[in-house]
Design an enzyme around this catalytic site. Structure first.
Site, short mmCIF file in Angstrom:
data_model
loop_
_atom_site.label_atom_id
_atom_site.label_comp_id
_atom_site.label_asym_id
_atom_site.label_seq_id
_atom_site.Cartn_x
_atom_site.Cartn_y
_atom_site.Cartn_z
N LEU A 14 0.85 -1.20 0.00
CA LEU A 14 0.00 0.00 0.00
C LEU A 14 0.88 1.25 0.00
CD1 LEU A 14 -2.96 -0.91 2.37
CD2 LEU A 14 -3.07 -0.34 -0.05
N HIS A 15 1.54 1.48 -1.12
CA HIS A 15 2.42 2.62 -1.28
C HIS A 15 2.00 3.41 -2.51
CE1 HIS A 15 5.04 1.16 1.85
NE2 HIS A 15 4.92 -0.04 1.31
N ALA A 16 2.09 4.72 -2.43
CA ALA A 16 1.82 5.66 -3.52
C ALA A 16 0.55 5.33 -4.30
CB ALA A 16 3.04 5.77 -4.42
#
Length: 93
Positions: A14-16
């Protein structure tokens, strides 16, 4: 309280971009939702900074919860989005 446990399907976690997709979907669900790592404290799923702050990695288990009316359907849709690493909230589950 409705709850869904699901493993993050995006390889990068769950990044960018995936976090942005998730936050937009959580907001669009129309119900207040929290997200947490399996052993962590829940945060507001509609907050980009809070979701990024989780540092959830691909394959890691997260917990989605809500106490609102309509929570079951909203959590099913969000869980599908996360588990399958989709680019948008699914119309149906």
């Amino acid at each position: 309280m409705a709850e869904r446990r699901v493993n993050v399907g995006w390889a990068e976690g769950l990044h960018a971009r995936p976090a942005s997709i998730f936050v937009r979907a959580a907001t669009a669900s129309g119900v207040p939702v929290t997200i947490a790592k399996a052993d962590g404290n829940p945060v507001n799923a509609a907050s980009m900074l809070a979701v990024l702050g989780l540092g959830a990695q691909g394959g890691e288990e997260i917990v989605l919860t809500s106490e609102a009316d309509g929570a079951e359907i909203a959590l099913d849709r969000l869980a599908k989005l996360v588990a399958e690493g989709l680019d948008e909230l699914p119309e149906t589950v």
